[in-house]
Scaffold this active site. Structure first.
Site, short mmCIF file in Angstrom:
data_model
loop_
_atom_site.label_atom_id
_atom_site.label_comp_id
_atom_site.label_asym_id
_atom_site.label_seq_id
_atom_site.Cartn_x
_atom_site.Cartn_y
_atom_site.Cartn_z
N LYS A 267 -7.25 1.14 -3.60
CA LYS A 267 -6.53 0.96 -2.08
C LYS A 267 -6.74 1.97 -1.19
O LYS A 267 -7.44 1.65 0.09
CB LYS A 267 -5.19 0.37 -2.12
CG LYS A 267 -4.64 -0.11 -0.97
CD LYS A 267 -5.31 -1.35 -0.08
CE LYS A 267 -4.87 -1.61 1.17
NZ LYS A 267 -5.43 -2.44 2.04
N LYS B 53 0.19 5.74 8.40
CA LYS B 53 0.60 5.86 7.03
C LYS B 53 -0.45 5.87 6.03
O LYS B 53 -0.57 6.85 5.19
CB LYS B 53 1.70 4.63 6.83
CG LYS B 53 2.23 4.64 5.61
CD LYS B 53 1.79 3.62 4.39
CE LYS B 53 1.62 2.23 4.95
NZ LYS B 53 1.17 1.31 3.65
N THR C 62 0.89 -1.38 -0.05
CA THR C 62 0.10 0.12 0.04
C THR C 62 0.98 1.29 0.01
O THR C 62 1.51 1.40 0.97
CB THR C 62 -0.82 0.02 1.07
OG1 THR C 62 -1.63 -1.31 1.19
CG2 THR C 62 -1.92 1.34 1.04
P1 NAP Z 1 5.14 -5.61 7.92
O1 NAP Z 1 4.89 -6.77 8.75
O2 NAP Z 1 5.58 -4.38 8.86
O3 NAP Z 1 6.26 -6.13 6.95
C1 NAP Z 1 6.73 -4.88 6.05
C2 NAP Z 1 7.89 -5.62 5.21
O4 NAP Z 1 8.47 -4.63 4.46
C3 NAP Z 1 9.05 -6.32 5.84
O5 NAP Z 1 9.32 -7.69 5.25
C4 NAP Z 1 10.13 -5.48 5.97
O6 NAP Z 1 11.16 -6.00 6.29
C5 NAP Z 1 9.88 -4.69 4.71
N1 NAP Z 1 10.53 -3.31 4.79
C6 NAP Z 1 10.29 -2.25 5.35
N2 NAP Z 1 11.17 -1.40 5.15
C7 NAP Z 1 11.95 -1.70 4.19
C8 NAP Z 1 13.15 -1.18 3.75
N3 NAP Z 1 13.60 0.09 3.89
N4 NAP Z 1 13.83 -2.22 2.81
C9 NAP Z 1 13.58 -3.42 2.72
N5 NAP Z 1 12.60 -3.93 3.23
C10 NAP Z 1 11.68 -3.29 4.01
O7 NAP Z 1 3.99 -4.88 7.30
P2 NAP Z 1 2.71 -5.94 6.63
O8 NAP Z 1 1.46 -5.85 7.55
O9 NAP Z 1 3.26 -7.05 5.89
O10 NAP Z 1 2.27 -4.92 5.47
C11 NAP Z 1 2.79 -4.90 4.25
C12 NAP Z 1 2.35 -4.06 3.25
O11 NAP Z 1 0.93 -4.37 3.15
C13 NAP Z 1 1.97 -2.38 3.76
O12 NAP Z 1 2.10 -1.62 2.84
C14 NAP Z 1 0.73 -2.39 4.46
O13 NAP Z 1 0.10 -1.15 4.55
C15 NAP Z 1 0.11 -3.36 3.43
N6 NAP Z 1 -1.13 -4.23 3.98
C16 NAP Z 1 -1.23 -4.74 5.32
C17 NAP Z 1 -2.41 -5.53 5.82
C18 NAP Z 1 -2.31 -5.77 7.05
O14 NAP Z 1 -3.37 -6.19 7.66
N7 NAP Z 1 -1.34 -6.32 7.84
C19 NAP Z 1 -3.50 -5.35 4.93
C20 NAP Z 1 -3.48 -4.87 3.73
C21 NAP Z 1 -2.30 -4.31 3.24
P3 NAP Z 1 11.95 -6.23 7.52
O15 NAP Z 1 11.61 -7.71 7.96
O16 NAP Z 1 13.45 -6.25 7.29
O17 NAP Z 1 11.58 -4.93 8.37
#
Ligand code: NAP
Length: 295
Positions: A171, A239, A96
């Site tokens: 989104k 965010k 997102t």
């Molecule tokens: P998350 O658990 O915080 O995972 C984020 C991922 O991004 C991790 O693998 C992290 O790596 C990586 N990352 C962050 N900064 C980085 C950087 N500078 N360089 C390389 N890798 C980086 O988040 P999530 O909940 O899975 O969400 C991921 C995306 O999907 C987001 O955009 C979120 O808004 C969207 N989303 C989430 C949900 C939900 O319910 N969780 C639902 C729909 C959409 P590290 O492990 O090294 O930190």
């Protein structure tokens, strides 16, 4: 069966990988931070020692990264994916992010003739683990059609929204409603508690009425159980709320409800709840009302 490289093994990405493997794809993963060697969701995926190693020769390159900054570092920075993926790969961004950052990606990949989709997802940790997400995709129709097998493996439904950037826009349109529902739930439960209503009775009504919502159902039960364990971290909700505000401002559309909700989220993050579930914004509203929503 396709070969797929995947990076961004967070809450969402790990569930997606499990379902891509389950569908019979050959998946190679890499993450910035090491992930547990016995992670059950990564069983069956190959682990690469570096991102270039993961993406080399892949039919598809997928990523589900935290935010615009992560996409900047992994994709758009010098030496990033936009410069380095094989020109035969199809790249799919499941993160997102802002429509502006999505457009920058589309432009960077197009400059090398690489096919690209913006394909963020609705649903959370549970839907990612179950392969039941709802994907909203933008990009060239032929690229979308060529990606259907891959997107179907992670989702319940896949929606083609039109040209490049339309997935990213959809989104934010959807997340405006998610934010509004969490704010509404917090305000209504706080009011109900202060008025002396039993919250289990209140949730029983919310569950069946013509204004019911799976969010009221799932989050409502967790709130009365005092459970704010993260499926979707509050810091990511902040965010997203800010992305919606900026998106609306750029288009000169007023979103006063979203502005109020972002203020609530900011206060919740300032209270130290950024790593908790997005529903932790409700704790601010309950505190303002002087009530405890837990049973
Ligand atoms: P998350 O658990 O915080 O995972 C984020 C991922 O991004 C991790 O693998 C992290 O790596 C990586 N990352 C962050 N900064 C980085 C950087 N500078 N360089 C390389 N890798 C980086 O988040 P999530 O909940 O899975 O969400 C991921 C995306 O999907 C987001 O955009 C979120 O808004 C969207 N989303 C989430 C949900 C939900 O319910 N969780 C639902 C729909 C959409 P590290 O492990 O090294 O930190």
């Amino acid at each position: 069966m396709s070969t797929i490289a995947f990076t961004g093994l967070g809450t969402m990405g790990r569930g997606m990988v499990a379902n891509l493997v389950r569908a019979g794809h050959q998946v190679t993963v890499w993450n910035r931070s090491p992930v547990a060697s016995d992670d059950a969701q990564l069983i069956g995926a190959q682990r690469a020692a570096s991102l270039p190693e993961a993406v080399a020769g892949a039919d598809f390159v997928l990523y589900c990264l935290a935010d615009d900054e992560a996409v900047q570092q992994v994709v758009l920075a010098p030496g990033g994916l936009a410069e380095s993926v094989d020109t035969g790969s199809i790249v799919i961004d499941l993160s997102t992010i802002s429509p502006g950052q999505s457009a920058a990606e589309a432009e960077a990949f197009a400059a090398r003739g690489v096919r690209f989709l913006d394909a963020p997802v609705f649903g959370s940790k549970g839907e990612a683990a179950a392969g039941g997400l709802w994907v909203v995709a933008g990009g060239d129709r032929e690229t979308f059609d060529a990606s259907r097998d891959v997107l179907d493996a992670i989702s319940e439904t896949v929606h083609y929204m039109g040209g490049s950037g339309n997935g990213a826009k959809m989104k934010l349109v959807g997340n405006l409603i998610v934010a509004a529902q969490l704010e509404a739930l917090g305000e209504s439960l706080s009011l109900a508690k202060k008025a002396g209503l039993d919250l289990d009775d209140v949730l029983g009504v919310l569950k069946v009425t013509d204004f019911r919502s799976p969010i009221f159902d799932g989050v409502g039960s967790a709130v009365v159980a005092g459970d704010y364990s993260p499926s979707f971290a509050l810091k990511l909700m902040l965010k997203d709320g800010r992305l919606v505000k900026q998106f609306a401002q750029d288009l000169e559309v007023k979103v006063p409800g979203t502005e109020a909700t972002v203020t609530t989220i900011e206060r919740a993050v300032e209270s130290g709840w950024g790593e908790e579930n997005a529903s932790a914004l409700i704790k601010v509203l309950a505190a303002d009302a002087g009530v405890d929503l837990a049973r």
